[in-house]
Scaffold this motif. Structure first.
Motif, PDB file in Angstrom:
ATOM      1  N   ARG A 150      22.798  -8.591  70.902  1.00 21.20           N
ATOM      2  CA  ARG A 150      22.727  -9.666  71.579  1.00 21.20           C
ATOM      3  C   ARG A 150      22.827 -10.925  70.918  1.00 21.20           C
ATOM      4  O   ARG A 150      23.687 -11.921  70.956  1.00 21.20           O
ATOM      5  N   THR A 151      21.850 -10.863  69.818  1.00 19.40           N
ATOM      6  CA  THR A 151      22.093 -12.295  68.932  1.00 19.40           C
ATOM      7  C   THR A 151      23.034 -12.154  67.937  1.00 19.40           C
ATOM      8  O   THR A 151      23.695 -13.400  67.901  1.00 19.40           O
ATOM      9  N   LEU A 152      23.724 -11.005  67.897  1.00 18.06           N
ATOM     10  CA  LEU A 152      24.846 -11.023  66.929  1.00 18.06           C
ATOM     11  C   LEU A 152      25.974 -11.573  67.582  1.00 18.06           C
ATOM     12  O   LEU A 152      26.873 -12.364  67.162  1.00 18.06           O
ATOM     13  N   LEU A 153      26.194 -11.341  69.082  1.00 19.75           N
ATOM     14  CA  LEU A 153      27.248 -11.915  69.804  1.00 19.75           C
ATOM     15  C   LEU A 153      27.208 -13.232  70.144  1.00 19.75           C
ATOM     16  O   LEU A 153      28.102 -13.834  70.284  1.00 19.75           O
ATOM     17  N   SER A 154      25.761 -13.655  70.288  1.00 18.15           N
ATOM     18  CA  SER A 154      25.774 -15.007  70.906  1.00 18.15           C
ATOM     19  C   SER A 154      25.305 -16.197  69.667  1.00 18.15           C
ATOM     20  O   SER A 154      25.321 -17.291  69.987  1.00 18.15           O
ATOM     21  N   GLY A 155      25.082 -15.634  68.519  1.00 15.81           N
ATOM     22  CA  GLY A 155      24.759 -16.407  67.476  1.00 15.81           C
ATOM     23  C   GLY A 155      23.121 -16.584  67.399  1.00 15.81           C
ATOM     24  O   GLY A 155      22.384 -16.674  68.354  1.00 15.81           O
ATOM     25  N   PRO A 156      22.660 -16.702  66.159  1.00 15.95           N
ATOM     26  CA  PRO A 156      20.927 -16.701  66.029  1.00 15.95           C
ATOM     27  C   PRO A 156      20.586 -18.102  66.364  1.00 15.95           C
ATOM     28  O   PRO A 156      21.297 -19.136  66.258  1.00 15.95           O
ATOM     29  N   ALA A 157      19.392 -18.131  67.331  1.00 12.98           N
ATOM     30  CA  ALA A 157      18.627 -19.334  67.507  1.00 12.98           C
ATOM     31  C   ALA A 157      17.585 -19.798  66.502  1.00 12.98           C
ATOM     32  O   ALA A 157      17.568 -20.914  66.490  1.00 12.98           O
ATOM     33  N   SER A 158      17.436 -19.057  65.684  1.00  6.54           N
ATOM     34  CA  SER A 158      16.355 -19.375  64.804  1.00  6.54           C
ATOM     35  C   SER A 158      16.734 -18.740  63.223  1.00  6.54           C
ATOM     36  O   SER A 158      17.587 -17.739  63.033  1.00  6.54           O
ATOM     37  N   GLU A 159      15.794 -19.290  62.193  1.00  2.00           N
ATOM     38  CA  GLU A 159      15.918 -18.568  61.074  1.00  2.00           C
ATOM     39  C   GLU A 159      15.591 -17.182  60.946  1.00  2.00           C
ATOM     40  O   GLU A 159      16.212 -16.169  60.319  1.00  2.00           O
ATOM     41  N   ALA A 160      14.628 -16.849  61.834  1.00  2.71           N
ATOM     42  CA  ALA A 160      14.326 -15.400  61.833  1.00  2.71           C
ATOM     43  C   ALA A 160      15.361 -14.542  62.611  1.00  2.71           C
ATOM     44  O   ALA A 160      15.378 -13.443  61.967  1.00  2.71           O
ATOM     45  N   ASP A 161      15.977 -15.161  63.624  1.00  2.00           N
ATOM     46  CA  ASP A 161      17.076 -14.359  64.130  1.00  2.00           C
ATOM     47  C   ASP A 161      18.264 -13.971  63.178  1.00  2.00           C
ATOM     48  O   ASP A 161      18.806 -13.137  63.009  1.00  2.00           O
ATOM     49  N   ALA A 162      18.469 -15.256  62.262  1.00  2.00           N
ATOM     50  CA  ALA A 162      19.511 -14.801  61.461  1.00  2.00           C
ATOM     51  C   ALA A 162      19.075 -14.009  60.188  1.00  2.00           C
ATOM     52  O   ALA A 162      19.946 -13.291  59.833  1.00  2.00           O
TER      53      ALA A 162
END
Length: 153
Positions: free
Chosen positions: A78-90
Motif C-alpha cells: 500500500r505504501t509503495l502504491l500511495s507513496g511513503p508518508a515518513s522516512e521509516a516508510d521510505a
C-alpha cells in the motif's frame, strides 16, 4: 570566480524527477525490445510463457509474503502504491523493493533450471523440447524485468 566541481556535478532535476526519468527509460527500452521482436517477424505471444510468468511472479510474491509476513507485505505494498508518508516508510519500501528484485532473480533462475530439466527429461520427444526451453528462457527474462522494475522504482 572559482570553479567548484561539486556544483557542476549536482543534478539539475530533483531526485523524484530522476527516478521518473529512469522509469521512463526502462519503459522505452522494454517497448523497443518488443517492437524489434515484432519487426523481426516474431509473434508477440512468443514472448509469453504462462508457466514461467506464474512461477516468477507468483514465486516472488510468495517469498515476499513468507519473509515479511502477510500484514507487513500488505502495508508495504500500500505504501509503495500511495507513496511513503515518513522516512521509516521510505526505508521499508526500499528494503521491500530490494527483496523483490532479489526474489525475482532467484525465481527466474529456478524457472531456468526447471525448464532445462524438462528439456533433458524429454530428449526422446522433440515436441516437448520447445516448452521446456520456453520455460527456461522466458522465466529468466521475467525475473530480470521484474528486478529491473523494482530497482528503478
Amino acid at each position: 570566480m572559482s570553479f567548484d566541481p561539486d556544483v557542476a556535478r549536482s543534478p539539475a532535476l530533483p531526485p523524484s524527477a530522476h527516478a521518473a526519468l529512469s522509469r521512463t527509460k526502462i519503459a522505452f527500452i522494454c517497448a523497443g525490445v518488443i517492437l524489434l521482436a515484432a519487426a523481426a517477424g516474431h509473434r508477440l505471444n512468443a514472448l509469453l510463457d504462462v508457466a514461467g510468468l506464474l512461477l516468477t511472479t507468483g514465486g516472488t510474491i510468495a517469498l515476499l509474503v513468507v519473509s515479511l509476513g502477510l500484514g507487513a507485505f500488505k502495508s508495504t505494498a500500500r505504501t509503495l502504491l500511495s507513496g511513503p508518508a515518513s522516512e521509516a516508510d521510505a526505508v521499508a519500501t526500499r528494503c521491500f523493493l530490494r527483496q523483490t528484485a532479489t526474489y525475482a532473480l532467484a525465481c527466474g533462475y529456478l524457472g531456468s533450471v526447471l525448464g532445462m530439466m524438462l528439456v533433458l527429461m524429454n530428449m526422446a520427444d522433440p515436441s516437448q523440447i520447445g516448452p521446456g526451453l520456453s520455460l527456461a528462457l522466458l522465466s529468466q527474462v521475467y525475473g530480470v524485468v521484474i528486478a529491473l522494475l523494482a530497482y528503478c522504482a
